[in-house]
Design a protein around this motif. Sequence first.
Motif, mmCIF file in Angstrom:
data_model
loop_
_atom_site.group_PDB
_atom_site.id
_atom_site.type_symbol
_atom_site.label_atom_id
_atom_site.label_comp_id
_atom_site.label_asym_id
_atom_site.label_seq_id
_atom_site.Cartn_x
_atom_site.Cartn_y
_atom_site.Cartn_z
ATOM 1 N N ALA A 100 -6.789 2.699 5.942
ATOM 2 C CA ALA A 100 -7.359 1.166 5.773
ATOM 3 C C ALA A 100 -6.104 0.215 5.972
ATOM 4 O O ALA A 100 -6.075 -0.688 5.350
ATOM 5 C CB ALA A 100 -8.061 0.828 4.837
ATOM 6 N N SER A 101 -5.074 0.727 6.700
ATOM 7 C CA SER A 101 -3.806 -0.130 7.068
ATOM 8 C C SER A 101 -3.105 -0.355 5.721
ATOM 9 O O SER A 101 -2.662 -1.313 5.514
ATOM 10 C CB SER A 101 -4.147 -1.238 7.573
ATOM 11 O OG SER A 101 -4.709 -1.034 8.983
ATOM 12 N N SER A 102 -3.094 0.577 4.714
ATOM 13 C CA SER A 102 -2.560 0.421 3.469
ATOM 14 C C SER A 102 -1.077 0.579 3.451
ATOM 15 O O SER A 102 -0.521 1.436 4.187
ATOM 16 C CB SER A 102 -3.380 1.488 2.239
ATOM 17 O OG SER A 102 -4.648 1.048 2.372
ATOM 18 N N ALA A 103 -0.384 -0.171 2.414
ATOM 19 C CA ALA A 103 1.053 0.093 2.443
ATOM 20 C C ALA A 103 1.502 0.025 0.943
ATOM 21 O O ALA A 103 2.041 1.104 0.594
ATOM 22 C CB ALA A 103 1.624 -0.802 3.135
ATOM 23 N N GLN A 104 1.521 -1.122 0.432
ATOM 24 C CA GLN A 104 1.952 -1.358 -0.948
ATOM 25 C C GLN A 104 1.175 -2.247 -1.638
ATOM 26 O O GLN A 104 0.321 -3.067 -0.743
ATOM 27 C CB GLN A 104 3.496 -2.030 -0.796
ATOM 28 C CG GLN A 104 4.304 -0.742 -0.159
ATOM 29 C CD GLN A 104 5.800 -1.403 0.002
ATOM 30 O OE1 GLN A 104 5.813 -2.655 0.089
ATOM 31 N NE2 GLN A 104 6.674 -0.726 0.145
ATOM 32 N N PHE A 105 1.219 -2.355 -3.070
ATOM 33 C CA PHE A 105 0.529 -3.526 -3.622
ATOM 34 C C PHE A 105 1.461 -3.871 -5.076
ATOM 35 O O PHE A 105 2.069 -3.104 -5.507
ATOM 36 C CB PHE A 105 -0.880 -3.236 -4.148
ATOM 37 C CG PHE A 105 -0.813 -1.913 -5.276
ATOM 38 C CD1 PHE A 105 -0.774 -2.154 -6.316
ATOM 39 C CD2 PHE A 105 -0.710 -0.698 -4.578
ATOM 40 C CE1 PHE A 105 -1.173 -1.068 -7.421
ATOM 41 C CE2 PHE A 105 -1.197 0.592 -5.609
ATOM 42 C CZ PHE A 105 -1.170 0.177 -6.958
ATOM 43 N N VAL A 106 1.250 -5.198 -5.267
ATOM 44 C CA VAL A 106 1.825 -5.753 -6.462
ATOM 45 C C VAL A 106 0.810 -6.322 -7.474
ATOM 46 O O VAL A 106 0.052 -7.319 -6.974
ATOM 47 C CB VAL A 106 2.894 -6.886 -6.188
ATOM 48 C CG1 VAL A 106 3.530 -7.408 -7.324
ATOM 49 C CG2 VAL A 106 3.827 -6.104 -5.339
ATOM 50 N N LEU A 107 0.946 -5.832 -8.763
ATOM 51 C CA LEU A 107 -0.064 -6.623 -9.821
ATOM 52 C C LEU A 107 0.647 -7.601 -10.402
ATOM 53 O O LEU A 107 1.907 -7.595 -11.079
ATOM 54 C CB LEU A 107 -0.679 -5.414 -10.549
ATOM 55 C CG LEU A 107 -1.286 -4.382 -9.866
ATOM 56 C CD1 LEU A 107 -1.621 -3.103 -10.722
ATOM 57 C CD2 LEU A 107 -2.461 -4.672 -9.234
#
Length: 269
Positions: A163-170
């Motif tokens: 699903a075109s995922s890479a990174q995330f910031v919370l």
Amino acid sequence: MTLQLNDQLKEAAQALLEAEETKKSLQPLTDNIQQLSVDEAYQIQMENIDVKLAQGEKIVGKKIGLTSLAMQKALGVDQPDYGHLLSSMDVTMQKSAIPMDKLFEPKIEGEIAFVLKHDLRGPNVTEADVVAATDYIIPALEIVDSRIENWRIKLEDTIADNASSAQFVLGEERYAVDSVKLKEMEMKLYKNNKLINKGYGADVLGNPITCVAWLANKLSDYGVHLKAGEVILSGALSAAIPVEKGDSFKAEFSGLESVEVSFQKHSGA
């Protein structure tokens, strides 16, 4: 989940892994596998998730994509998709200077993350079930990326590519799911202190809670469920913004805190 892929699907899965390792993007998978189905694309996704789990990664959550009507129309589909969040994708602690060395053509989106205190197992999960299972919500920025050249993706391409995922910031503050009217919540997305776009909770399937219910029910088709402690990225509230070296971003959410991230100006800087 153990899968038995045919040779063509195995080659596609391996090609995605090699693209990520070498940072050399691919032609769309659907160019070579013209009859690639959604189910087969999810098989490719899960094959590579299993490889990464064997290498020591951990699944820390799930993400929902294509939740807006605009994005669905752009790809000619009538439903969202999903991907897996791995431990290495959480760059919250690095948010003051994210390296871009391993990214291809990243874009950024603002959304609401749900963190669960109970499992959610479909089918027939309702919005009330989601509220009951949610420990807290938290503002988030998702960095999406594509191993497919120039984002020339069809639905099956992005699904296969996790699903075109890479990174995330919370964000830092946690909120009770019923402490804000998520459907009416406004999100403003800034790039280098300039307002680029904005969106509302109603823009993702009518409500971010609805998105999480959809995901729990969709996962049941593949024998997967949402687990307590997982982070669920519920879908972009506005169009994704391209990221370049040295950029900084901030998403402001009405009734919630803002969340920020910046990217390194130079490799290794």
